[in-house]
Design a protein around this motif. Structure first.
Motif: not given
Ligand code: ATP
Length: 405
Positions: A195, A199, A362
């Motif tokens: 999170g 992604t 969020e």
């Molecule tokens: P995972 O390892 O669980 O796949 P991830 O690091 O890929 O997680 P994301 O899917 O990019 O996480 O983030 C999930 C949601 O959290 C995003 O859709 C966004 O709404 C919010 N989010 C996470 N990080 C940020 C950020 N740095 N800025 C803005 N929103 C964020």
């Protein structure tokens, strides 16, 4: 299917009242002989039926055994390449071996070139896999233009810069690398807690470069049929080649690239094969043109170091939990469309949310909005954020990251 023989005619007995005793006796004798014959015939038929019944019983028990064996033994996946006059040419997934196999006329009718089938050790087709079983269709998320832009990501300026250099530049300015005489990074690995925006970053590069975004979760690559994971990897790269420029994003890469465990189960070997397929696809990258590959993991410690060698995932980018400025920026981003009270200080909330990830911030914003709605207001106040925080803290178990989902 009728095996029942026709029943013999029933003998009739005609006794004329005018007959003499002797004639009657002769007629009865004849009738008795006819009846005995019929009896013998029926007895033969019964005997036949009994022996057929026992054959069938044996067949049923053989089939039951076969069925049990099929249920317990591994099946392999193959694709029907071609239907010859009475045989089928199959190509096994995983090792690409081609085999000709016999099929029953009934199955032959059902098959078409391109169908995927499950086969046993002797290459006999056991099932035709239908569309729903086709993991390829479900396993990938494809998006021509993901909605995320760099400015939607809070607090990861350095990381964004690195991703742009490693992925965006090779796609948009390949000559930069040629002029200097270096190869662009083969693969980029984003690692950090869930999170935090990994992604999002991959999607934002796709958006910026007008590349197709193709996402596959590593866990989807761990399939139950032998050769299936490797096949999915091939499909993934084939699809990317069809849609280039493309960005392949493999989330949870640890599912197929963990350090080998002590156990040497066939499952491990299969996961290993899938990983080898991925590495070999990456090796053939030079000829692939405009395809970039980004992987992500929350379990960097578990990764098999082999995948981090040069030419593989050779650009590592850590995506940590946001610091206070990052948190404020993320809160700004996720409250953009919210009706916030003018005096609300997001900086103060950022201060109170140490250890929160982007995804958690969020959720916090959404939760605050829920408090305002519950209170019949349209404006979200600092108190709503405080209430939301308190609710979240109550749900938090000590020492663990806060889980909102
Ligand atoms: P995972 O390892 O669980 O796949 P991830 O690091 O890929 O997680 P994301 O899917 O990019 O996480 O983030 C999930 C949601 O959290 C995003 O859709 C966004 O709404 C919010 N989010 C996470 N990080 C940020 C950020 N740095 N800025 C803005 N929103 C964020």
């Amino acid at each position: 299917m009728s095996h029942s023989p026709s029943l013999p005619d029933r003998p009739t007995l005609d006794l004329d009242p005018d007959m003499s005793e002797e004639e009657r006796l002769a007629a009865l004798r004849e009738h008795f002989i006819d009846v005995s014959q019929v009896h013998d015939e029926l007895a033969d038929q019964l005997e036949d039926a009994r022996s057929r019944q026992s054959d069938l019983r044996e067949e049923v028990s053989d089939l039951q055994e076969e069925n049990e064996a099929l249920k317990t033994s591994s099946l392999y996946i193959a694709t029907v390449e071609e239907l010859t006059d009475d045989q089928v040419l199959l190509k096994q997934h995983g090792n690409n071996q081609e085999v000709l196999t016999d099929v029953s006329p009934r199955l032959y009718q059902k098959l078409q070139a391109g169908d995927r089938v499950a086969i046993n050790d002797s290459f006999a087709i056991q099932t035709v896999l239908d569309q729903e079983t086709d993991a390829r269709a479900q396993a990938m998320e494809i998006s021509e233009k993901p909605e995320v832009r760099y400015e939607d990501i809070g607090g990861l300026e350095e990381q964004i810069q690195e991703v742009r250099e490693a992925v965006e530049d090779p796609l948009t300015n390949p000559e930069k690398f040629q002029q200097v005489g270096i190869e662009p990074p083969s693969g980029v690995l984003l690692y950090g807690p869930p999170g935090t925006g990994k992604t999002m970053m991959a999607k934002a590069v796709a958006n910026q470069t007008d590349a197709t975004f193709i996402k596959m979760a590593g866990s989807e690559l761990v399939q139950k049929f032998i050769g299936e994971g490797a096949r999915l990897v091939r499909d993934l790269f084939e699809l990317a080649a069809e849609r280039e420029p493309a960005i392949i994003f493999i989330d949870e890469i640890d599912a197929i690239a963990s350090k080998r465990t002590e156990s040497k189960t066939s499952g491990d070997a299969e996961v290993q094969r899938t990983m080898m397929q991925l590495l070999s696809e990456m090796d053939g990258f030079d000829q692939r043109g405009d395809i970039s590959i980004i992987a992500a993991t929350n379990r960097f410690d578990m990764l098999d170091r082999a995948i981090l060698r040069p030419g593989r995932f050779d650009r590592l980018i850590e995506v940590p939990e946001p610091d206070i400025e990052g948190r404020e920026r993320i809160l700004e981003i996720h409250t953009r469309k919210m009706n916030l009270a003018p005096e609300l200080d997001l900086g103060a909330i950022a201060e109170d949310t140490e250890g929160f990830t982007g995804a958690e911030l969020e959720s916090l914003a959404t939760e605050s909005g829920m408090f305002a709605i519950r209170d019949g207001r349209t404006e979200v106040t600092e108190t709503d954020f405080e209430d939301a925080l308190e609710k979240v803290s109550r749900e938090e178990s000590p020492g663990k990251p806060i889980a909102f989902y």
